[in-house]
Design a protein around this motif. Structure first.
Motif, PDB file in Angstrom:
ATOM      1  N   ARG A   1       0.906  -1.279  -0.235  1.00 21.74           N
ATOM      2  CA  ARG A   1      -0.043   0.593   0.174  1.00 21.74           C
ATOM      3  C   ARG A   1       1.331   1.443  -0.046  1.00 21.74           C
ATOM      4  O   ARG A   1       2.216   1.455   0.122  1.00 21.74           O
TER       5      ARG A   1
ATOM      6  N   ASN B   1     -15.449   8.123   1.688  1.00 16.41           N
ATOM      7  CA  ASN B   1     -14.718   9.679   1.234  1.00 16.41           C
ATOM      8  C   ASN B   1     -15.831   9.985  -0.388  1.00 16.41           C
ATOM      9  O   ASN B   1     -15.004   9.119  -0.810  1.00 16.41           O
TER      10      ASN B   1
ATOM     11  N   VAL C   1      -4.597   2.492  -3.472  1.00 16.51           N
ATOM     12  CA  VAL C   1      -5.113   4.297  -3.292  1.00 16.51           C
ATOM     13  C   VAL C   1      -4.588   5.503  -2.208  1.00 16.51           C
ATOM     14  O   VAL C   1      -4.789   6.194  -2.190  1.00 16.51           O
ATOM     15  N   THR C   2      -4.746   4.174  -0.960  1.00 15.28           N
ATOM     16  CA  THR C   2      -5.446   4.926   0.168  1.00 15.28           C
ATOM     17  C   THR C   2      -3.668   4.799   1.069  1.00 15.28           C
ATOM     18  O   THR C   2      -2.961   3.959   1.146  1.00 15.28           O
TER      19      THR C   2
ATOM     20  N   GLY D   1      -9.625  -3.001   9.298  1.00 17.04           N
ATOM     21  CA  GLY D   1     -10.543  -3.219   8.597  1.00 17.04           C
ATOM     22  C   GLY D   1     -11.190  -2.219   8.689  1.00 17.04           C
ATOM     23  O   GLY D   1     -11.122  -1.324  10.046  1.00 17.04           O
ATOM     24  N   ILE D   2     -12.778  -2.186   8.173  1.00 16.58           N
ATOM     25  CA  ILE D   2     -13.931  -0.821   8.624  1.00 16.58           C
ATOM     26  C   ILE D   2     -13.552  -1.182  10.008  1.00 16.58           C
ATOM     27  O   ILE D   2     -14.104  -0.530  11.244  1.00 16.58           O
TER      28      ILE D   2
ATOM     29  N   PRO E   1     -12.576   3.340 -10.949  1.00 18.72           N
ATOM     30  CA  PRO E   1     -11.436   3.045  -9.630  1.00 18.72           C
ATOM     31  C   PRO E   1     -11.224   1.859  -9.031  1.00 18.72           C
ATOM     32  O   PRO E   1     -10.851   1.219  -9.974  1.00 18.72           O
ATOM     33  N   HIS E   2     -10.379   1.737  -8.215  1.00 22.51           N
ATOM     34  CA  HIS E   2      -9.611   0.444  -7.472  1.00 22.51           C
ATOM     35  C   HIS E   2      -9.151   0.218  -6.310  1.00 22.51           C
ATOM     36  O   HIS E   2     -10.510   0.926  -5.783  1.00 22.51           O
ATOM     37  N   PRO E   3      -8.658  -1.314  -5.839  1.00 23.83           N
ATOM     38  CA  PRO E   3      -8.787  -1.434  -5.093  1.00 23.83           C
ATOM     39  C   PRO E   3      -8.282  -0.571  -3.815  1.00 23.83           C
ATOM     40  O   PRO E   3      -7.985   0.341  -3.833  1.00 23.83           O
ATOM     41  N   ALA E   4      -9.483  -0.591  -3.174  1.00 21.37           N
ATOM     42  CA  ALA E   4      -9.005   1.522  -1.664  1.00 21.37           C
ATOM     43  C   ALA E   4      -7.479   0.929  -1.497  1.00 21.37           C
ATOM     44  O   ALA E   4      -7.129   2.206  -1.395  1.00 21.37           O
TER      45      ALA E   4
ATOM     46  N   MET F   1     -10.797   4.480   4.109  1.00 21.49           N
ATOM     47  CA  MET F   1      -9.431   3.147   3.976  1.00 21.49           C
ATOM     48  C   MET F   1      -8.247   4.030   4.402  1.00 21.49           C
ATOM     49  O   MET F   1      -7.335   3.208   4.494  1.00 21.49           O
TER      50      MET F   1
ATOM     51  N   ALA G   1     -14.297   8.338  -4.423  1.00 23.05           N
ATOM     52  CA  ALA G   1     -14.920   7.541  -5.108  1.00 23.05           C
ATOM     53  C   ALA G   1     -14.991   7.728  -6.652  1.00 23.05           C
ATOM     54  O   ALA G   1     -14.727   6.134  -7.224  1.00 23.05           O
TER      55      ALA G   1
ATOM     56  N   ASP H   1       2.162  -0.797   6.958  1.00 20.85           N
ATOM     57  CA  ASP H   1       1.299  -2.278   6.609  1.00 20.85           C
ATOM     58  C   ASP H   1       1.458  -3.417   5.481  1.00 20.85           C
ATOM     59  O   ASP H   1       1.994  -2.848   4.690  1.00 20.85           O
TER      60      ASP H   1
ATOM     61  N   ALA I   1     -14.920  -0.198  -0.363  1.00 21.61           N
ATOM     62  CA  ALA I   1     -14.493  -0.474   0.578  1.00 21.61           C
ATOM     63  C   ALA I   1     -14.796   0.021   1.746  1.00 21.61           C
ATOM     64  O   ALA I   1     -14.089  -0.234   2.709  1.00 21.61           O
ATOM     65  N   GLY I   2     -15.270   1.037   1.545  1.00 24.41           N
ATOM     66  CA  GLY I   2     -15.008   2.385   2.957  1.00 24.41           C
ATOM     67  C   GLY I   2     -13.910   3.230   2.815  1.00 24.41           C
ATOM     68  O   GLY I   2     -13.303   2.953   2.105  1.00 24.41           O
TER      69      GLY I   2
ATOM     70  N   GLU J   1     -10.278  -9.128   9.127  1.00 24.90           N
ATOM     71  CA  GLU J   1      -9.916  -9.443   7.123  1.00 24.90           C
ATOM     72  C   GLU J   1      -9.752  -9.718   6.923  1.00 24.90           C
ATOM     73  O   GLU J   1      -8.472 -10.391   6.680  1.00 24.90           O
TER      74      GLU J   1
ATOM     75  N   ALA K   1     -10.750   5.648  -5.975  1.00 23.44           N
ATOM     76  CA  ALA K   1     -11.076   4.025  -4.431  1.00 23.44           C
ATOM     77  C   ALA K   1     -12.704   3.230  -4.722  1.00 23.44           C
ATOM     78  O   ALA K   1     -14.107   3.828  -4.755  1.00 23.44           O
ATOM     79  N   ASP K   2     -12.154   1.751  -4.913  1.00 24.75           N
ATOM     80  CA  ASP K   2     -13.754   1.157  -4.789  1.00 24.75           C
ATOM     81  C   ASP K   2     -14.295   1.888  -3.883  1.00 24.75           C
ATOM     82  O   ASP K   2     -13.954   1.289  -2.880  1.00 24.75           O
TER      83      ASP K   2
ATOM     84  N   VAL L   1      -5.685  -3.326   6.933  1.00 25.54           N
ATOM     85  CA  VAL L   1      -5.833  -3.797   5.912  1.00 25.54           C
ATOM     86  C   VAL L   1      -6.564  -4.971   6.940  1.00 25.54           C
ATOM     87  O   VAL L   1      -7.745  -5.476   7.277  1.00 25.54           O
TER      88      VAL L   1
END
Lengths: 195, 561
Positions: free
Chosen positions: A68, B303, A126-127, B325-326, A120-123, B317, B307, A134, B314-315, A178, B310-311, B322
């Motif tokens: 990440r 957020n 990009v975060t 998670g949320i 969009p990509h898996p969150a 992140m 959008a 991580d 997933a909320g 998760e 980011a997908d 990871v």
């Protein structure tokens, strides 16, 4: 003044008991009974640590799965009063601390998304993580990189998808947390695959 | 989503399952019925010259003297750590203002970190300095709660217990055994416990990675159990070496609320009416579940400004890990601000506006949702006193609690505590803005910048310790002002509640009559919740409107700053 003696005696006694005896006893236990965990869960390769199983490390080559985004920094060697970006600096953990409406956050996410193609990509790709260290990706975050890694390595995508699937760790006890993939373990397995 | 709610429900069920027996045990400890370390206890108390049971003023003076001594010692350790042993990374002593801020922070159970642990603190400072105060500030809080319970229950008594005995018992019988057990489990799960400073790895791509290590597990165990919150590393329990997986995450979250929740039930036993404890427990549970639901909804929704990248499923992140998670991050954010813990496993600065609002509001209400070890219960008892007062006004009777008349003196003392949070948060933040010190320290522009400032003073006054960490707090101005806010928030509650306990101890309880307003039923719980929300929430609604609510509206409208 009646409070002086008990204050001094108990501060001294409890500093000794809770500040030295307690942590040193736990240290002795950890070093004797659980030396791997107590010393940072290091992954050894040829007698030297290649990293920690629990701590993420930077991967930038196209032939590796990338972790990440990380917001950690380090002192600028040219001017120690300034900092420079230093992803996965495990001596200075940090998140981005950017709020959701910060322009800088949107710009950073846009740049990361652009590098990955149309979104969009898996969150998680990009975060920036909370720690900047991580060690994990979501399974989707790993699978999204399969075609790049496969092309760079000249390997069939199927083999890499199978490798990712084999490295997915489920929720703890099927319940907590998760599903995730440990990036260092995945990349080490990737290198082993080539040989 | 169902997976998430199952995790949250499991947390709630396990918390109750732990709190019930722990409540029995805590009550036994503070009524002197736990004696397995009696020789050690006797040795310490006789060496100290602990003396007899104390009136409230003497009890408070003992507490102040002990905390002042602890503060001086910790300040000395931090400022001169470069001359002390166990400093493998060769860190320098802390500046006077950082040492002062940190010493106040740990003595008041705040554990605000103006510093980054792995880049600032020697192992000696972490162990003998910070870990010690993690125990002692928590034991001080428990002592206060025990004394208050005794005072409320007593009949024509002059004394409310002996501070030195309460302090020693809480440490020996509750905190130390609990911390040892948790620390051992954490080591097994991968939290380091070593005296070396760092290890350098040669990474797969051939770079060097320095990984900070140290006596982490022993500190993390007590920072959670004592609702302290000060982590070994800069990012606290978001760091994979402080909190390696979802099981360590779950254990630490349970440790945060175990003693506060247990103490509420212990209180019912100590005042001789378990229903009183259960009513408070229920009120707190309702607030906890509400805060979780609101925060979870906000973080899950994510957020909208992100959008396109980011997908959204997933909320939010950003600033989360990871492995948690949320739901694992939200549950933590709620428990750590409901209690005065303040450790984090996600970056609160990057929460959605409404998620950040809930974290702030939890603290602003006074951290009464189980709350800090000991002091959460006493904070809730102040709201109980208001509630019986308001109920008394409504029916035109002298208010009573536990059969004792609540008179002008008690109400005045309780009203004094209502000023603590507004002064520490609103007045201090206003001073920071008026002097330009706020503007120099905020990271984000727009309403989020105000939130960063307000969160800092909220966290300090509430003795929480979590942060919107983009705020640069390590300046002489903020270190001193936040230090003052922490002292105000700690002793501005403890001293009045001890005075109330002393005053109530001297009274004779009257037996309940048909006209007595019961303080254990659902009607009382509803009235109590209404009082908390009216008093607590209305005070802060204007500033919340300017910060997180304005930010939320901007975010929905697509506005960036």
């Amino acid at each position: 003044m009646a409070h002086l003696r008990p204050s001094l005696v108990l501060i001294a006694a409890f500093t000794l008991l809770t500040g030295l005896v307690y942590p040193l006893a736990i240290t002795a236990f950890g070093q004797l009974a659980l030396p791997v965990q107590a010393n940072g869960s290091l992954v050894m390769k040829g007698g030297v640590p290649v990293g920690s199983r629990l701590v993420g490390q930077a991967f930038a080559a196209p032939g590796y799965f990338h972790p990440r985004p990380s917001a950690t920094s380090a002192a600028d060697p040219a001017d120690p009063s300034k900092t420079i970006e230093a992803p996965y600096n495990a001596a200075n953990s940090s998140g981005s601390n950017l709020g959701p409406t910060a322009t800088a956050l949107s710009e950073a996410m846009a740049a990361r998304a652009a590098a990955l193609g149309s979104g969009p990509h898996p969150a998680d790709l990009v975060t920036a993580s909370a720690s900047g260290l991580d060690p994990h990706l979501s399974p989707a975050g790993a699978l999204a990189q399969v075609s790049r890694v496969a092309a760079a390595r000249g390997l069939p995508e199927e083999a890499l998808r199978a490798l990712v699937a084999a490295h997915v760790e489920g929720r703890e006890a099927g319940l907590l947390g998760e599903a995730r993939v440990n990036v260092l373990a995945l990349n080490l397995a990737l290198d082993a695959l080539r040989r | 989503m169902y997976d998430d709610l199952i995790q949250a429900a499991l947390y709630g069920a396990l918390l109750v399952a732990i709190a019930v027996p722990l409540g029995v045990y805590i009550a036994a400890v503070f009524t002197g019925r736990v004696t397995f370390l009696a020789p050690v206890e006797r040795l310490l108390l006789s060496a100290a010259g602990a003396g007899q049971d104390q009136r409230w003023g003497t009890y408070a003076a003992s507490l102040l003297a002990f905390n002042a001594g602890g503060l001086a010692l910790l300040f000395g350790i931090l400022a001169f750590q470069h001359r002390l042993p166990l400093n493998p990374m060769g860190f320098d002593g802390l500046s006077w203002h950082l040492a002062l801020n940190t010493a106040i922070s740990f003595v008041t159970n705040t554990n605000w970190q103006s510093y980054g642990g792995e880049t600032t603190m020697s192992h000696f400072s972490q162990m003998a300095g910070l870990t010690t105060q993690n125990f002692l500030s928590a034991a001080s809080g428990m002592a206060v709660a025990a004394a208050v319970a005794r005072g409320f229950a007593a009949r024509q008594a002059r004394t409310i217990g002996n501070f030195w005995a309460d302090l020693t018992r809480g440490t020996l019988y509750i905190l130390l055994p609990g911390a040892i057990a948790i620390a051992l489990v954490l080591v097994a799960l991968g939290v380091p416990q070593t005296l070396q400073g760092a290890v350098t790895a040669s990474t797969v791509e051939g770079a060097q990675q320095t990984i900070s290590l140290g006596p982490v597990a022993s500190q993390v165990a007590i920072k959670q159990l004592g609702t302290n919150g000060g982590g070994f590393f800069n990012v606290n329990s978001a760091h994979p070496l402080e909190n390696p997986n979802a099981i360590s995450n779950f254990i630490q979250m349970l440790a945060i609320l175990a003693i506060p929740a247990g103490f509420v039930l212990a209180y019912g036993r100590m005042v001789g009416d378990r229903r009183q404890g259960r009513a408070l427990f229920a009120a707190m549970a309702i607030l906890l579940v509400s805060a979780f639901a609101a925060t979870y909804a906000a973080e899950r929704a994510g957020n909208p400004l992100a959008a396109a990248f980011a997908d959204p499923a997933a909320g939010n992140m950003e600033g989360k890990e990871v492995r948690f998670g949320i739901v694992g991050s939200v549950l933590w954010a709620v428990t750590t601000t409901a209690a005065s813990n303040g450790s984090v496993n996600a970056m609160h600065d990057s929460l959605t506006p409404l998620g950040g609002l809930m974290a702030m509001l939890n603290i602003q209400l006074g951290e009464i949702v189980y709350g800090g070890v000991g002091v959460g219960l006493t904070g809730m008892l102040l709201f109980v006193i208001f509630t019986v007062f308001l109920a008394g006004l409504m029916v035109g009777r002298t208010p009573e609690y536990l059969g004792k008349k609540i008179e002008a003196k008690e109400i005045k003392l309780a009203a004094l505590t209502l000023l603590v949070m507004p002064v520490g948060i609103l007045a201090f933040a206003a001073i920071a803005i008026a002097t330009g010190n706020a503007q120099a320290s905020v990271q984000d522009a727009g309403p989020h910048g105000l939130s960063e400032l307000v969160y800092a003073y909220t966290s300090a006054t509430g003795n929480n310790g979590s942060a919107f960490a983009g705020f640069s707090a390590n300046t002489p101005f903020h270190n001193v002002m936040l230090g003052l806010a922490m002292l105000l928030g700690r002793f501005g509650y403890i001293l009045p509640i001890l005075a109330i306990a002393g005053s109530l101890a001297a009274k004779t309880p009257a037996s309940a009559t048909a006209g007595t307003f019961p303080t254990h039923g659902p009607v009382f719980v509803v009235l109590l919740l209404a009082t908390i929300l009216i008093v607590g929430a209305l005070t802060f609604l204007p500033v919340l409107a300017l910060g997180p609510i304005a930010e939320h509206v901007s975010m929905i409208a697509g506005q960036r700053f």
